[in-house]
Write a protein that holds these residues in place. Sequence first.
Motif, PDB file in Angstrom:
ATOM      1  N   LYS A 101       0.863  -1.182   0.000  1.00  0.00           N
ATOM      2  CA  LYS A 101       0.000   0.000   0.000  1.00  0.00           C
ATOM      3  C   LYS A 101       0.899   1.231   0.000  1.00  0.00           C
ATOM      4  N   TYR A 102       0.558   2.209  -0.842  1.00  0.00           N
ATOM      5  CA  TYR A 102       1.404   3.390  -0.993  1.00  0.00           C
ATOM      6  C   TYR A 102       0.615   4.658  -0.712  1.00  0.00           C
ATOM      7  N   SER A 103       1.271   5.618  -0.036  1.00  0.00           N
ATOM      8  CA  SER A 103       0.648   6.919   0.198  1.00  0.00           C
ATOM      9  C   SER A 103       1.715   7.937   0.553  1.00  0.00           C
ATOM     10  N   TYR A 104       1.884   8.941  -0.315  1.00  0.00           N
ATOM     11  CA  TYR A 104       2.763  10.069  -0.036  1.00  0.00           C
ATOM     12  C   TYR A 104       4.145   9.663   0.494  1.00  0.00           C
ATOM     13  N   ASN A 105       4.927   9.050  -0.352  1.00  0.00           N
ATOM     14  CA  ASN A 105       6.310   8.661  -0.054  1.00  0.00           C
ATOM     15  C   ASN A 105       6.425   7.563   0.997  1.00  0.00           C
ATOM     16  N   SER A 106       5.320   6.977   1.379  1.00  0.00           N
ATOM     17  CA  SER A 106       5.345   5.941   2.399  1.00  0.00           C
ATOM     18  C   SER A 106       4.799   4.628   1.835  1.00  0.00           C
ATOM     19  N   PHE A 107       5.560   3.568   2.021  1.00  0.00           N
ATOM     20  CA  PHE A 107       5.158   2.243   1.571  1.00  0.00           C
ATOM     21  C   PHE A 107       4.854   1.384   2.797  1.00  0.00           C
ATOM     22  N   SER A 108       3.765   0.660   2.757  1.00  0.00           N
ATOM     23  CA  SER A 108       3.453  -0.234   3.869  1.00  0.00           C
ATOM     24  C   SER A 108       3.075  -1.613   3.332  1.00  0.00           C
ATOM     25  N   ILE A 109       3.489  -2.616   4.087  1.00  0.00           N
ATOM     26  CA  ILE A 109       3.104  -3.989   3.775  1.00  0.00           C
ATOM     27  C   ILE A 109       1.897  -4.314   4.646  1.00  0.00           C
ATOM     28  N   ASN A 110       0.795  -4.649   4.007  1.00  0.00           N
ATOM     29  CA  ASN A 110      -0.449  -4.887   4.726  1.00  0.00           C
ATOM     30  C   ASN A 110      -0.916  -6.323   4.528  1.00  0.00           C
ATOM     31  N   ALA A 111      -1.807  -6.732   5.424  1.00  0.00           N
ATOM     32  CA  ALA A 111      -2.381  -8.083   5.319  1.00  0.00           C
ATOM     33  C   ALA A 111      -3.791  -8.058   5.887  1.00  0.00           C
ATOM     34  N   LEU A 112      -4.629  -8.957   5.400  1.00  0.00           N
ATOM     35  CA  LEU A 112      -5.940  -9.152   6.006  1.00  0.00           C
ATOM     36  C   LEU A 112      -5.770  -9.986   7.262  1.00  0.00           C
ATOM     37  N   ARG A 113      -6.281  -9.497   8.360  1.00  0.00           N
ATOM     38  CA  ARG A 113      -6.166 -10.244   9.611  1.00  0.00           C
ATOM     39  C   ARG A 113      -7.507 -10.905   9.924  1.00  0.00           C
ATOM     40  N   ASP A 114      -7.496 -12.198  10.022  1.00  0.00           N
ATOM     41  CA  ASP A 114      -8.721 -12.979  10.262  1.00  0.00           C
ATOM     42  C   ASP A 114      -9.767 -12.717   9.189  1.00  0.00           C
ATOM     43  N   GLY A 115      -9.308 -12.253   8.019  1.00  0.00           N
ATOM     44  CA  GLY A 115     -10.224 -12.000   6.911  1.00  0.00           C
ATOM     45  C   GLY A 115     -11.184 -10.871   7.155  1.00  0.00           C
ATOM     46  N   ILE A 116     -10.910 -10.053   8.172  1.00  0.00           N
ATOM     47  CA  ILE A 116     -11.874  -9.012   8.551  1.00  0.00           C
ATOM     48  C   ILE A 116     -11.396  -7.622   8.134  1.00  0.00           C
ATOM     49  N   TYR A 117     -10.190  -7.255   8.512  1.00  0.00           N
ATOM     50  CA  TYR A 117      -9.720  -5.909   8.203  1.00  0.00           C
ATOM     51  C   TYR A 117      -8.239  -5.940   7.854  1.00  0.00           C
ATOM     52  N   ARG A 118      -7.827  -4.894   7.159  1.00  0.00           N
ATOM     53  CA  ARG A 118      -6.429  -4.796   6.769  1.00  0.00           C
ATOM     54  C   ARG A 118      -5.583  -4.303   7.937  1.00  0.00           C
ATOM     55  N   GLU A 119      -4.411  -4.848   8.086  1.00  0.00           N
ATOM     56  CA  GLU A 119      -3.507  -4.409   9.144  1.00  0.00           C
ATOM     57  C   GLU A 119      -2.134  -4.155   8.562  1.00  0.00           C
ATOM     58  N   GLU A 120      -1.552  -3.033   8.985  1.00  0.00           N
ATOM     59  CA  GLU A 120      -0.209  -2.696   8.526  1.00  0.00           C
ATOM     60  C   GLU A 120       0.807  -3.495   9.328  1.00  0.00           C
ATOM     61  N   LEU A 121       1.638  -4.242   8.620  1.00  0.00           N
ATOM     62  CA  LEU A 121       2.654  -5.058   9.279  1.00  0.00           C
ATOM     63  C   LEU A 121       3.910  -4.241   9.550  1.00  0.00           C
ATOM     64  N   VAL A 122       4.346  -3.513   8.543  1.00  0.00           N
ATOM     65  CA  VAL A 122       5.544  -2.693   8.639  1.00  0.00           C
ATOM     66  C   VAL A 122       5.484  -1.656   7.520  1.00  0.00           C
ATOM     67  N   SER A 123       6.069  -0.499   7.742  1.00  0.00           N
ATOM     68  CA  SER A 123       6.096   0.530   6.697  1.00  0.00           C
ATOM     69  C   SER A 123       7.468   1.183   6.650  1.00  0.00           C
ATOM     70  N   PHE A 124       7.790   1.746   5.506  1.00  0.00           N
ATOM     71  CA  PHE A 124       9.022   2.518   5.391  1.00  0.00           C
ATOM     72  C   PHE A 124       8.762   3.729   4.513  1.00  0.00           C
ATOM     73  N   ARG A 125       9.467   4.803   4.836  1.00  0.00           N
ATOM     74  CA  ARG A 125       9.230   6.083   4.171  1.00  0.00           C
ATOM     75  C   ARG A 125      10.547   6.684   3.729  1.00  0.00           C
ATOM     76  N   ILE A 126      10.568   7.250   2.512  1.00  0.00           N
ATOM     77  CA  ILE A 126      11.753   7.902   1.971  1.00  0.00           C
ATOM     78  C   ILE A 126      11.545   9.400   2.066  1.00  0.00           C
ATOM     79  N   HIS A 127      12.418  10.089   2.763  1.00  0.00           N
ATOM     80  CA  HIS A 127      12.185  11.522   3.004  1.00  0.00           C
ATOM     81  C   HIS A 127      13.491  12.226   3.332  1.00  0.00           C
TER      82      HIS A 127
END
Length: 255
Positions: free
Chosen positions: A55-81
């Motif tokens: 998932k990408y937003s304004y110079n920030s990349f995040s690795i996301n996953a569906l947790r229990d098939g219910i909602y998305r959760e950010e596992l880790v993110s990194f930002r270039i700035h």
Amino acid sequence: MKNTIENQIQEVKQKLSFLDQKREGIDKVYQDLEVAFITPFLEQYNILSEEYFLKYSYNSFSINALRDGIYREELVSFRIHEPSYSFREEKEKVISTSFYSTNSNSDFELNRMVVIGKVGQMLLDNKSNIITGWNELNKKYGSEIKENNNEVYALEKELRELKLSLREIEKEEMYNILSEGVHFKMDDFVTLDINNKESRYLSYIKLLSTKNKSVVVKYIGHRDEDFTTATVRLMHLERFIIRYSNLLTPKEVLA
């Protein structure tokens, strides 16, 4: 004059709307290129899968996953700035990471730790290449974004100046109307701070003169039997004009 300024305001708003749409297009192309740039690094370390997605937003990349098939959760993110502590003209980019901590030992959290480790290894091995490639993208599209921003800033400044001119014209119109005298109905519930301490329900007001930061008005309240002349602070009259501008139309002068 007023109509001319109103037309100019509309023209500037249309130009700003066009530039906003243009910027959205530039941003979309730019973001697509940024995602396309970082994806091969993620794939090289087997970070992306059907389960884990980018998932990408304004110079920030995040690795996301569906947790229990219910909602998305950010596992880790990194930002270039650019580093906030650097005051140099040419600031070197840095990569910041973010992830939450937990005491849970569930399969989901243990797998998340694996993903965090892969992202860390990717950044350790490729930080320099990532920053270099990122800077090249910025050079290519940064000038186009800067040019668009400069046009927007210039138009926004012009719009502010036009609105200020329009407010001055409208204020002058209101002063002229008040100089003729305005009558109010009981259910208009019009109040004005008189002598900087009391608020009166007015049935009529007329502006007699202005001096420095105050004005002299003649008024009569709904419960008054005769007119009263008083000095009112200019700021109170201007608030009065803003609040009751829809009622300030020429009426029959009482006296």
